[in-house]
Each structure stands twice: as structure tokens, then as C-alpha cells.
Scaffold this motif. Structure first.
Motif, PDB file in Angstrom:
ATOM      1  N   HIS A  50      34.620  35.422  29.211  1.00 56.87           N
ATOM      2  CA  HIS A  50      35.766  35.782  28.399  1.00 56.87           C
ATOM      3  C   HIS A  50      36.507  36.974  28.994  1.00 56.87           C
ATOM      4  O   HIS A  50      37.747  36.955  29.106  1.00 56.87           O
ATOM      5  N   LEU A  51      35.786  38.009  29.386  1.00 49.61           N
ATOM      6  CA  LEU A  51      36.421  39.195  29.946  1.00 49.61           C
ATOM      7  C   LEU A  51      37.093  38.891  31.284  1.00 49.61           C
ATOM      8  O   LEU A  51      38.229  39.320  31.533  1.00 49.61           O
ATOM      9  N   VAL A  52      36.403  38.154  32.143  1.00 44.21           N
ATOM     10  CA  VAL A  52      36.954  37.857  33.469  1.00 44.21           C
ATOM     11  C   VAL A  52      38.195  36.990  33.360  1.00 44.21           C
ATOM     12  O   VAL A  52      39.236  37.287  33.967  1.00 44.21           O
ATOM     13  N   ALA A  53      38.126  35.903  32.592  1.00 40.99           N
ATOM     14  CA  ALA A  53      39.267  34.997  32.471  1.00 40.99           C
ATOM     15  C   ALA A  53      40.434  35.664  31.757  1.00 40.99           C
ATOM     16  O   ALA A  53      41.605  35.443  32.112  1.00 40.99           O
ATOM     17  N   SER A  54      40.155  36.494  30.761  1.00 43.67           N
ATOM     18  CA  SER A  54      41.215  37.197  30.045  1.00 43.67           C
ATOM     19  C   SER A  54      41.916  38.193  30.967  1.00 43.67           C
ATOM     20  O   SER A  54      43.142  38.355  30.919  1.00 43.67           O
ATOM     21  N   TRP A  55      41.144  38.870  31.807  1.00 42.87           N
ATOM     22  CA  TRP A  55      41.737  39.793  32.779  1.00 42.87           C
ATOM     23  C   TRP A  55      42.623  39.033  33.760  1.00 42.87           C
ATOM     24  O   TRP A  55      43.751  39.461  34.051  1.00 42.87           O
ATOM     25  N   GLN A  56      42.143  37.919  34.292  1.00 40.05           N
ATOM     26  CA  GLN A  56      42.938  37.129  35.228  1.00 40.05           C
ATOM     27  C   GLN A  56      44.231  36.658  34.579  1.00 40.05           C
ATOM     28  O   GLN A  56      45.297  36.638  35.213  1.00 40.05           O
ATOM     29  N   GLN A  57      44.150  36.300  33.311  1.00 42.86           N
ATOM     30  CA  GLN A  57      45.332  35.868  32.571  1.00 42.86           C
ATOM     31  C   GLN A  57      46.336  37.012  32.442  1.00 42.86           C
ATOM     32  O   GLN A  57      47.551  36.821  32.613  1.00 42.86           O
ATOM     33  N   THR A  58      45.846  38.212  32.163  1.00 43.59           N
ATOM     34  CA  THR A  58      46.714  39.381  32.054  1.00 43.59           C
ATOM     35  C   THR A  58      47.420  39.662  33.378  1.00 43.59           C
ATOM     36  O   THR A  58      48.629  39.937  33.414  1.00 43.59           O
ATOM     37  N   LEU A  59      46.681  39.600  34.475  1.00 41.32           N
ATOM     38  CA  LEU A  59      47.257  39.838  35.795  1.00 41.32           C
ATOM     39  C   LEU A  59      48.317  38.794  36.116  1.00 41.32           C
ATOM     40  O   LEU A  59      49.404  39.112  36.600  1.00 41.32           O
ATOM     41  N   ARG A  60      48.014  37.542  35.822  1.00 40.12           N
ATOM     42  CA  ARG A  60      48.952  36.450  36.090  1.00 40.12           C
ATOM     43  C   ARG A  60      50.239  36.624  35.279  1.00 40.12           C
ATOM     44  O   ARG A  60      51.339  36.468  35.809  1.00 40.12           O
ATOM     45  N   GLU A  61      50.086  36.963  34.021  1.00 44.58           N
ATOM     46  CA  GLU A  61      51.253  37.117  33.149  1.00 44.58           C
ATOM     47  C   GLU A  61      52.099  38.325  33.541  1.00 44.58           C
ATOM     48  O   GLU A  61      53.309  38.354  33.289  1.00 44.58           O
ATOM     49  N   GLY A  62      51.483  39.330  34.158  1.00 46.99           N
ATOM     50  CA  GLY A  62      52.228  40.501  34.602  1.00 46.99           C
ATOM     51  C   GLY A  62      53.179  40.202  35.738  1.00 46.99           C
ATOM     52  O   GLY A  62      54.178  40.901  35.923  1.00 46.99           O
ATOM     53  N   GLY A  63      52.871  39.159  36.525  1.00 46.22           N
ATOM     54  CA  GLY A  63      53.735  38.750  37.615  1.00 46.22           C
ATOM     55  C   GLY A  63      53.520  39.543  38.886  1.00 46.22           C
ATOM     56  O   GLY A  63      52.956  40.638  38.876  1.00 46.22           O
ATOM     57  N   LEU A  64      53.974  38.980  39.983  1.00 44.33           N
ATOM     58  CA  LEU A  64      53.807  39.605  41.292  1.00 44.33           C
ATOM     59  C   LEU A  64      54.439  40.981  41.357  1.00 44.33           C
ATOM     60  O   LEU A  64      53.857  41.918  41.907  1.00 44.33           O
ATOM     61  N   GLU A  65      55.643  41.113  40.791  1.00 45.27           N
ATOM     62  CA  GLU A  65      56.363  42.377  40.922  1.00 45.27           C
ATOM     63  C   GLU A  65      55.638  43.548  40.254  1.00 45.27           C
ATOM     64  O   GLU A  65      55.834  44.706  40.620  1.00 45.27           O
ATOM     65  N   ASN A  66      54.778  43.254  39.291  1.00 48.02           N
ATOM     66  CA  ASN A  66      54.031  44.303  38.588  1.00 48.02           C
ATOM     67  C   ASN A  66      52.551  44.332  38.957  1.00 48.02           C
ATOM     68  O   ASN A  66      51.790  45.105  38.374  1.00 48.02           O
ATOM     69  N   SER A  67      52.164  43.497  39.895  1.00 45.23           N
ATOM     70  CA  SER A  67      50.732  43.297  40.132  1.00 45.23           C
ATOM     71  C   SER A  67      50.012  44.553  40.600  1.00 45.23           C
ATOM     72  O   SER A  67      48.872  44.812  40.194  1.00 45.23           O
ATOM     73  N   ALA A  68      50.654  45.360  41.439  1.00 39.73           N
ATOM     74  CA  ALA A  68      49.987  46.573  41.921  1.00 39.73           C
ATOM     75  C   ALA A  68      49.689  47.520  40.764  1.00 39.73           C
ATOM     76  O   ALA A  68      48.594  48.087  40.677  1.00 39.73           O
ATOM     77  N   ASP A  69      50.663  47.681  39.862  1.00 42.13           N
ATOM     78  CA  ASP A  69      50.456  48.557  38.707  1.00 42.13           C
ATOM     79  C   ASP A  69      49.400  47.983  37.763  1.00 42.13           C
ATOM     80  O   ASP A  69      48.561  48.726  37.227  1.00 42.13           O
ATOM     81  N   VAL A  70      49.439  46.674  37.534  1.00 38.88           N
ATOM     82  CA  VAL A  70      48.476  46.048  36.624  1.00 38.88           C
ATOM     83  C   VAL A  70      47.064  46.175  37.182  1.00 38.88           C
ATOM     84  O   VAL A  70      46.109  46.433  36.438  1.00 38.88           O
ATOM     85  N   LEU A  71      46.904  46.014  38.491  1.00 42.03           N
ATOM     86  CA  LEU A  71      45.583  46.155  39.107  1.00 42.03           C
ATOM     87  C   LEU A  71      45.020  47.553  38.878  1.00 42.03           C
ATOM     88  O   LEU A  71      43.812  47.714  38.647  1.00 42.03           O
ATOM     89  N   GLU A  72      45.894  48.563  38.939  1.00 42.98           N
ATOM     90  CA  GLU A  72      45.415  49.929  38.746  1.00 42.98           C
ATOM     91  C   GLU A  72      45.067  50.216  37.292  1.00 42.98           C
ATOM     92  O   GLU A  72      44.464  51.241  36.983  1.00 42.98           O
ATOM     93  N   GLN A  73      45.442  49.309  36.401  1.00 42.24           N
ATOM     94  CA  GLN A  73      45.078  49.437  34.987  1.00 42.24           C
ATOM     95  C   GLN A  73      43.943  48.485  34.603  1.00 42.24           C
ATOM     96  O   GLN A  73      43.633  48.323  33.424  1.00 42.24           O
ATOM     97  N   GLN A  74      43.309  47.868  35.598  1.00 41.95           N
ATOM     98  CA  GLN A  74      42.354  46.799  35.309  1.00 41.95           C
ATOM     99  C   GLN A  74      41.245  47.223  34.355  1.00 41.95           C
ATOM    100  O   GLN A  74      40.930  46.507  33.400  1.00 41.95           O
ATOM    101  N   ASN A  75      40.623  48.360  34.600  1.00 43.13           N
ATOM    102  CA  ASN A  75      39.499  48.712  33.736  1.00 43.13           C
ATOM    103  C   ASN A  75      39.954  48.988  32.312  1.00 43.13           C
ATOM    104  O   ASN A  75      39.269  48.628  31.352  1.00 43.13           O
ATOM    105  N   ALA A  76      41.120  49.624  32.160  1.00 47.82           N
ATOM    106  CA  ALA A  76      41.652  49.867  30.813  1.00 47.82           C
ATOM    107  C   ALA A  76      41.931  48.549  30.105  1.00 47.82           C
ATOM    108  O   ALA A  76      41.659  48.400  28.903  1.00 47.82           O
TER     109      ALA A  76
END
Length: 334
Positions: A268-294
């Protein structure tokens, strides 16, 4: 700051990450993208093949005329067990020996690893995600004590472990991260392990039992953010943008509906995180990755019924701790 627990005191059970690694490799394909070019050599493989410790560790799999890709496969064969994340003392010692040898070679290769070695070596190292997290994180006492090159792999009631000096692993992981597929392979395994750390927290935990596990994850993800920052800095704007695109595509290639937390908490945690990253889009991916643990802390907190105030506090701590860890790792790598 509370005294940090050992890996044994956290009682974290390693769950296989084979599916994560498989999807990353499949996304990269047989012709994985290498920043220095698939045919370019830096000297890592040559150095490893001449290293008597590596030769002894690989045993019958060693051949003096092996190619880099063959060497990488030989390391996987010798260091990775049948059950993902489960190793014999001999396998763990092979992994330690090769990591130490690769780090030594970086002095002669200007910090680069041969392109053809990166992905298979990253796949091997990803199978040791629990060990690498304990090494590059806040410094688990058992791993600090056993990180010396002269200390062998060891076994306790949690299983078999291997440790290397923190700076050694930081340098090796940074060099591997030049390849997008290698980076996503390592970060994917780290994500899975981080989910295990969170889901191992007992329900109704309070105090350090609640706050330390997310903090440990923050320090690991901060190091991976540092690897990405260092890679982008060294590549320059255009090539860094291509690296980011590859990382995003490979990290989001596996699309699945998050299973219910009660049925599969780690999934659940892994798939939900991947979904969040995907929905953030490429243009925001670097910022979203840096917020991964939060983000993962938020998902976990909601799934386990933590109150709003507690979740907000854990979220803010995760962002701050990850940022501090990123800065620390960058200073160590500079």
C-alpha cells in the motif's frame, strides 16, 4: 536526540524487493541508458579483475577475460541468494568485498564506474537494502562497529548482514547513480525497505517508538537526494534534464492500484507513493522525490489512524530531517 536503536531492536523483517527491481530493469530494457555511453570504459572492471580479493570472492565464477557485463553477472551470482534479501555469510562477504574494491577503484577512475557494470552491480546492491539503509542513515551501532574493511559479514538473530564505511557506500552509490536505471533500482529497493520500517511500528506507538523510524528513513532518502543533486550538477542542464526524465519514467513505469493497507501494508505504501510521483508529473518530479519520506509518512499516518496534529508534526520533521541529511551527504561527497 534519543539514543538510536540498532537494527535488531527495530525488529524489521525484510520483505522481497524482487518485483521492484524487475520492473525497473524491464523499464530500462536491455539497452539501458548510460551517461558515459555503453561502450565507454573507465577502468573499474579492469581494477576489479586484477583484485585478488575479488578473484577469491568470486571463486569458480571468476575469469580473467570477463567483460564488464559478465563481471556484473558473476557478482550477482555470488552475492545474491535464492530468496530476495536473504544471504549466507559467504554471499554477504562477497558483496562487502566488491563494494570495497569498487570504492578503491574510484580513486583511479575520477569517481566513475564502467557503464556496463552499473546496472548489474546496482541490482546486487539493491538486494542488501536493509544493510545499505543502516549504513548510510544515522549510523546503526552494529554497522558502525562492523564497517571496517577488516570486519567480516556477521550473523545475528535477525539474519546475515554486511557493512562498509559510510563514506565508502556514499561514494559507490553516487557513482552508480550516474545511470538512471541503477539509481531507480537502488532507490526502489530503499523505498520498499522504508515502507517496511514504517509498517513495523506498533499501533498506538508514542514517543521515540513513533518518531525514530520516520527519522531513520529521512536520513536514507536524504542521501539519495544528494546523489541526484550531485549527478545533475556534474551533467549540466541538458543532460540533467534527460537524466530526470529517465528517472521519472522508470520510477513510475509500474502502475498498480494500491492494495488495502490492512491486506498489504508495505504494498500500500509503495504503490501509493508511486501514484503520488506519477500524478506530480515530470516537471515536478525532482521536488516530489525530495518530499518522498514526508509523503510516505502522510500515507502511513492516514492508514494507521494517526491524528492530524501527529501527522503534521511527523510530516514537518520528515521534510526537515531529509533536507539536513541531503546537505550532510553532499558535504561528504564534495
Amino acid at each position: 536526540m534519543p539514543e538510536l536503536p540498532t537494527r535488531r531492536s527495530l525488529r524489521i523483517r525484510f520483505v522481497p524487493v524482487a518485483a521492484v527491481v524487475f520492473c525497473v530493469v524491464a523499464a530500462g530494457g536491455a539497452a539501458a541508458w548510460f551517461l558515459l555511453g555503453a561502450d565507454q570504459k573507465t577502468g573499474t572492471c579492469e581494477a576489479l579483475l586484477k583484485d585478488e580479493h575479488v578473484r577469491s570472492a568470486l571463486g569458480s565464477s571468476y575469469k580473467a577475460d570477463m567483460s564488464c557485463s559478465e563481471l556484473g553477472e558473476a557478482v550477482k551470482k555470488a552475492a545474491v541468494g535464492v530468496q530476495p534479501g536473504q544471504h549466507s555469510l559467504q554471499q554477504a562477504q562477497v558483496m562487502k568485498t566488491v563494494v570495497m574494491a569498487v570504492d578503491e577503484s574510484l580513486e583511479k577512475t575520477s569517481g566513475h564506474i564502467d557503464a556496463a557494470l552499473r546496472v548489474p552491480f546496482a541490482e546486487s546492491l539493491a538486494d542488501y537494502a536493509a544493510d545499505t539503509a543502516s549504513t548510510i542513515g544515522l549510523g546503526d551501532r552494529d554497522y558502525v562497529r562492523n564497517g571496517s574493511p577488516s570486519k567480516p559479514a556477521w550473523k545475528d538473530d535477525e539474519g546475515v548482514h554486511m557493512a562498509v564505511p559510510r563514506y565508502t557506500l556514499l561514494r559507490v552509490a553516487r557513482a552508480l547513480s550516474e545511470d538512471s536505471t541503477a539509481y531507480v533500482t537502488l532507490r526502489g529497493a530503499t523505498t520498499h525497505h522504508a515502507a517496511e520500517v514504517l509498517t513495523a511500528v506498533p499501533r498506538r506507538a508514542t514517543g521515540v517508538d513513533l518518531t525514530v523510524p520516520p527519522m531513520l528513513n529521512s536520513h536514507v532518502f536524504g542521501a539519495f537526494d544528494a546523489f541526484a543533486t550531485a549527478v545533475r550538477r556534474d551533467l549540466g542542464k541538458e543532460r540533467a534534464a534527460e537524466w530526470d526524465r529517465k528517472v521519472f519514467e522508470e520510477a513510475t513505469a509500474r502502475q498498480s492500484v494500491p492494495p488495502p493497507y490492512a491486506k498489504d501494508p508495505v504494498g500500500h505504501l509503495v504503490a501509493s507513493w508511486q501514484q503520488t510521483l506519477r500524478e506530480g508529473g515530470l516537471e515536478n518530479s525532482a521536488d516530489v522525490l525530495e518530499q518522498q519520506n514526508a509523503v510516505m509518512v502522510d500515507i502511513w499516518g492516514k492508514a494507521t489512524g494517526l491524528g492530524d496534529k501527529v501527522r503534521d508534526s511527523l510530516h514537518d520533521d520528515a521534510l526537515n530531517d531529509t533536507s539536513a541529511a541531503r546537505g550532510n551527504a553532499l558535504r561528504n561527497l564534495s
